[in-house]
Motif scaffolding. Sequence first.
Motif, PDB file in Angstrom:
ATOM      1  N   UNK A  88     -28.790 -26.456  16.458  1.00  0.00           N
ATOM      2  CA  UNK A  88     -29.875 -25.500  16.237  1.00  0.00           C
ATOM      3  C   UNK A  88     -29.313 -24.102  15.991  1.00  0.00           C
ATOM      4  N   UNK A  89     -28.260 -23.755  16.708  1.00  0.00           N
ATOM      5  CA  UNK A  89     -27.634 -22.454  16.500  1.00  0.00           C
ATOM      6  C   UNK A  89     -27.020 -22.386  15.103  1.00  0.00           C
ATOM      7  N   UNK A  90     -26.376 -23.455  14.684  1.00  0.00           N
ATOM      8  CA  UNK A  90     -25.795 -23.482  13.334  1.00  0.00           C
ATOM      9  C   UNK A  90     -26.882 -23.376  12.272  1.00  0.00           C
ATOM     10  N   UNK A  91     -28.014 -24.010  12.521  1.00  0.00           N
ATOM     11  CA  UNK A  91     -29.124 -23.952  11.567  1.00  0.00           C
ATOM     12  C   UNK A  91     -29.587 -22.511  11.368  1.00  0.00           C
ATOM     13  N   UNK A  92     -29.771 -21.777  12.463  1.00  0.00           N
ATOM     14  CA  UNK A  92     -30.233 -20.398  12.363  1.00  0.00           C
ATOM     15  C   UNK A  92     -29.179 -19.516  11.695  1.00  0.00           C
ATOM     16  N   UNK A  93     -27.931 -19.668  12.062  1.00  0.00           N
ATOM     17  CA  UNK A  93     -26.870 -18.858  11.477  1.00  0.00           C
ATOM     18  C   UNK A  93     -26.752 -19.065   9.975  1.00  0.00           C
ATOM     19  N   UNK A 114     -30.660 -13.927   9.043  1.00  0.00           N
ATOM     20  CA  UNK A 114     -29.705 -12.832   9.249  1.00  0.00           C
ATOM     21  C   UNK A 114     -29.049 -12.901  10.620  1.00  0.00           C
ATOM     22  N   UNK A 115     -27.839 -12.319  10.750  1.00  0.00           N
ATOM     23  CA  UNK A 115     -27.158 -12.293  12.048  1.00  0.00           C
ATOM     24  C   UNK A 115     -28.024 -11.612  13.107  1.00  0.00           C
ATOM     25  N   UNK A 157     -33.058 -24.546  20.925  1.00  0.00           N
ATOM     26  CA  UNK A 157     -32.132 -23.519  20.480  1.00  0.00           C
ATOM     27  C   UNK A 157     -31.662 -22.630  21.631  1.00  0.00           C
ATOM     28  N   UNK A 158     -32.617 -22.039  22.361  1.00  0.00           N
ATOM     29  CA  UNK A 158     -32.265 -21.060  23.389  1.00  0.00           C
ATOM     30  C   UNK A 158     -32.314 -21.613  24.810  1.00  0.00           C
ATOM     31  N   UNK A 159     -33.125 -22.653  25.036  1.00  0.00           N
ATOM     32  CA  UNK A 159     -33.197 -23.227  26.375  1.00  0.00           C
ATOM     33  C   UNK A 159     -32.054 -24.187  26.637  1.00  0.00           C
ATOM     34  N   UNK A 160     -31.894 -25.161  25.740  1.00  0.00           N
ATOM     35  CA  UNK A 160     -30.823 -26.152  25.884  1.00  0.00           C
ATOM     36  C   UNK A 160     -29.534 -25.725  25.189  1.00  0.00           C
TER      37      UNK A 160
END
Length: 393
Positions: free
Chosen positions: A83-88, A92-93, A75-78
Amino acid sequence: METGRGLFLRAAAAWLCLVGAASASAPPQRYTPDWPSLDARPLPGWFDAAKVGVFVHWGVFSVPAWGSEWFWWHWRGEKQPDFDRFVQARFPPGTSYADFAPRFTAHDFQPRQWARLFQQAGARYVVLTTKHHEGFTNWGSNVSWNWNSVDTGPHRDLVGELGDALRERNIHYGLYHSLFEWFNPLYLLDKKNGFKSQFFVYGKILPELYELVLRYKPDLIWSDGDWEAPDTYWNSTSFLAWLYNDSPVKELVQTVSYGGNYLLNVGPTKEGVIAPVFQERLLALGKWLGINGEAIYESKPWRIQKENCTCSTWYTSKGATVYAIFLTWPESSVLILPSPVSSATTKVTMLGFSEPLKWQVAPDKGLKIMLPSAVPSLLPLQHGWTLKLVGVA
């Protein structure tokens, strides 16, 4: 200079472990902090006999529970978009990875129920992730302030609770511990310095390892994540010499591909529940071992590991007894084993059946065995059967 040695020795397989409990067969010996001496550690008898274990991946990564335990890095390293879409879509934002920690509650964690399930699965040892590459410790680490399971999330010593429950059932306890941490500032500083400094090793890693050994006295430690730096950076040989000579943990386990151990992974939920589908698989394994465990526990490799044919047959042995484990039921219920050489005292039985099986010398070589005439679907197990061969060369 060798690199990637971490805290452990060379391995033919993918991982290395350390084991506690003195070996009855190995005489007391002092080991020096160098690889030739440390590599000479014998394999302890209990691990060589155990054969079956359960590996528990459990941590803050159990909150998103998607992708893998490498969630934070992807998510944050690569910065992988999925992964970003999954969290969003689910959180919460502005959610950060640290925000997952309070959601790692372990509300339903019942260590005695876990231990009972693992015992029913036939596991002789269990390995728990005490800390993965995310750096979150599943005990109240003195050097992981506010990023551990006592200060936040469960507010429980998960390492200690599971260890107590397993030892009540005489199951050996192993601890997985990651050396490096993706985003730890001390590690990143040492990396920037070409690993000439050791702020991370002396400020975080070695204190954690000493604490795990002295506080929990595990039977096995599996250390991981050493690949970016040389063994001299991790202070490997000095730590191992202390571990083998003066600590409560004094034996080495080195896995091999054949005749080694089977470690089955389980990933509990953030609440501490082992999902029904995992329980089903574990209990199925236990049922299989209940019948065929004689061919697994305390076994050794035979002179032939696997038949070079389409019959999918694998061999183990105990003394003069040979076990043939076949995964495909043959047509006409006749199994040909090319490798065993018969004698006047040869006897063939199937584990789970009391009556001897009929056999004859195969046309080319080996044994031609008449299996029970029952339809395979009506047998006690439908996947994998074991023949016990006595009196074969």
